[in-house]
Scaffold this active site. Structure first.
Site, short mmCIF file in Angstrom:
data_model
loop_
_atom_site.label_atom_id
_atom_site.label_comp_id
_atom_site.label_asym_id
_atom_site.label_seq_id
_atom_site.Cartn_x
_atom_site.Cartn_y
_atom_site.Cartn_z
N PHE A 151 0.84 -1.20 0.00
CA PHE A 151 0.00 0.00 0.00
C PHE A 151 0.87 1.25 0.00
O PHE A 151 0.49 2.28 -0.56
CB PHE A 151 -0.93 -0.01 1.22
CG PHE A 151 -1.97 1.06 1.17
CD1 PHE A 151 -2.89 1.12 0.14
CD2 PHE A 151 -2.05 2.03 2.17
CE1 PHE A 151 -3.86 2.11 0.09
CE2 PHE A 151 -3.00 3.03 2.13
CZ PHE A 151 -3.92 3.07 1.09
N TYR A 152 2.04 1.18 0.62
CA TYR A 152 2.99 2.29 0.58
C TYR A 152 3.30 2.67 -0.87
O TYR A 152 3.20 3.84 -1.27
CB TYR A 152 4.27 1.91 1.32
CG TYR A 152 5.44 2.83 1.04
CD1 TYR A 152 5.43 4.15 1.47
CD2 TYR A 152 6.56 2.37 0.36
CE1 TYR A 152 6.50 4.99 1.22
CE2 TYR A 152 7.64 3.20 0.10
CZ TYR A 152 7.61 4.51 0.53
OH TYR A 152 8.67 5.34 0.27
N ALA A 153 3.67 1.67 -1.66
CA ALA A 153 3.99 1.92 -3.07
C ALA A 153 2.77 2.45 -3.82
O ALA A 153 2.89 3.34 -4.68
CB ALA A 153 4.50 0.64 -3.73
#
Length: 335
Positions: A151-153
């Protein structure tokens, strides 16, 4: 010049702000001082910047649009460099909402405020994580990056897409740069180098994921700062379009650029460099790949070189030694 930098109590923001202050520029640093890692370390970084009379800190969250707007309005920056974010690939598995709030809502606030105040050049920090497990190397900016593994990416790629729309709709000059495993003095405690050195000093095991078969395109912090400053002077436009490899949009003044040297090193080579610098072997604990990790990162620096004339060059032997020397000098202040 006046530089507004978000995340100046963070690793990269601190180094960038310090370089600009040393060069005689004015810097307003906006930081939330979140407790994701040691506040003592963040406070020590800001204390170092406070020694410059041309530095002004504002403590606040990116989600606080009113405070952010007030800071930008009063400072009137020439360049706005947005580095602040909820960082960390693995933490995004535990607390995805922190990434939603900071990396999406916070970044949208930055876009809105930069538009309203007609900032001369908006620069946004993205990440090599947007490439996911792309099998084609080196990673080129024109490659597809539509399969994020965390989800960071996903939030970082989403930020890039939002920025493109603003560049098109409002003719805002925007450069997004993708980092590749940045390391060096004053680094983050959740990064491998910091964790490995600390564990070895304390005679503990270091955890090596992916059975040590992963590789990373390590970027020393000074090289990264050089590249950001170089790119801040290159406004995205047709006059500097690079044939065949450029991401310069045909719809607006928007560009994505890798900041990496294109010289990946194996994780075990990285560990051996640390052992050599510290003069002792590490107690190695080999573990399987963690969820969300990618097997390798490998930047193509061609666009960066075409735009700025240089790329990251500092080797692991120099960079790791600089970190170890710094850590040994400061560990009692920050641990």
């Amino acid at each position: 010049m006046r530089y507004f930098i978000t995340g100046t109590a963070g690793f990269i923001g601190f180094h960038l702000a310090r370089r600009l202050l040393e060069d005689g520029h004015e810097v307003l640093g906006f930081d939330g001082m979140t407790p994701y890692y040691s506040l003592r370390l963040k406070e020590a970084r800001h204390a170092g910047l406070a020694q410059f009379p041309t530095f002004r800190p504002v403590i606040g969250m990116l989600e606080d649009k009113a405070l952010l707007e007030e800071a930008v309005s009063s400072f009137k920056p020439d360049v706005l460099i947005h580095l602040a974010a909820q960082a960390g690939v693995r933490y995004s598995l535990e607390n995805p909402k922190a990434y939603l709030d900071s990396n999406l809502v916070g970044s949208w606030n930055i876009l809105e405020i930069a538009r309203a105040h007609q900032v001369g050049h908006l620069m946004l920090a993205s990440t090599s994580s947007v490439y996911g497990s792309n099998p084609d190397v080196p990673f080129r900016e024109i490659d597809k990056a539509d399969e994020p593994l965390t989800f960071y990416a996903a939030t970082k790629k989403s930020m890039e897409l939002m920025a493109h729309s603003y560049a098109h709709l409002h003719k805002m000059p925007i450069t997004a740069f993708r980092f590749f495993t940045v390391y060096g003095p004053w680094g983050r405690p959740d990064m491998a180098l910091f964790k490995f050195v600390k564990a070895m000093i304390e005679d503990r095991e270091i955890e090596i994921y992916g059975e040590g078969k992963m590789s990373r395109d390590f970027t020393y912090i000074d090289d990264l700062v050089n590249s950001i400053i170089d790119l801040s002077k290159v406004f995205p436009g047709e006059e500097n379009r690079v044939p065949e490899i450029d991401t310069l949009s045909h719809q607006g003044p928007f560009r994505v650029v890798n900041i990496g040297g294109g010289q990946p090193a194996g994780l075990l080579d990285f560990v051996e460099t640390i052992e050599k610098v510290m003069g002792k072997p590490a107690k190695r604990k080999m573990l399987p790949m963690q969820k969300g990790d990618v097997p390798r990162t490998f930047a193509s620096p061609d666009l960066l070189v075409a735009l700025t004339g240089r790329k990251p060059e500092i080797g692991l032997d120099v960079g790791v030694k600089a970190f170890v020397d710094w850590y040994l000098d400061h560990r009692n202040e920050i641990d």
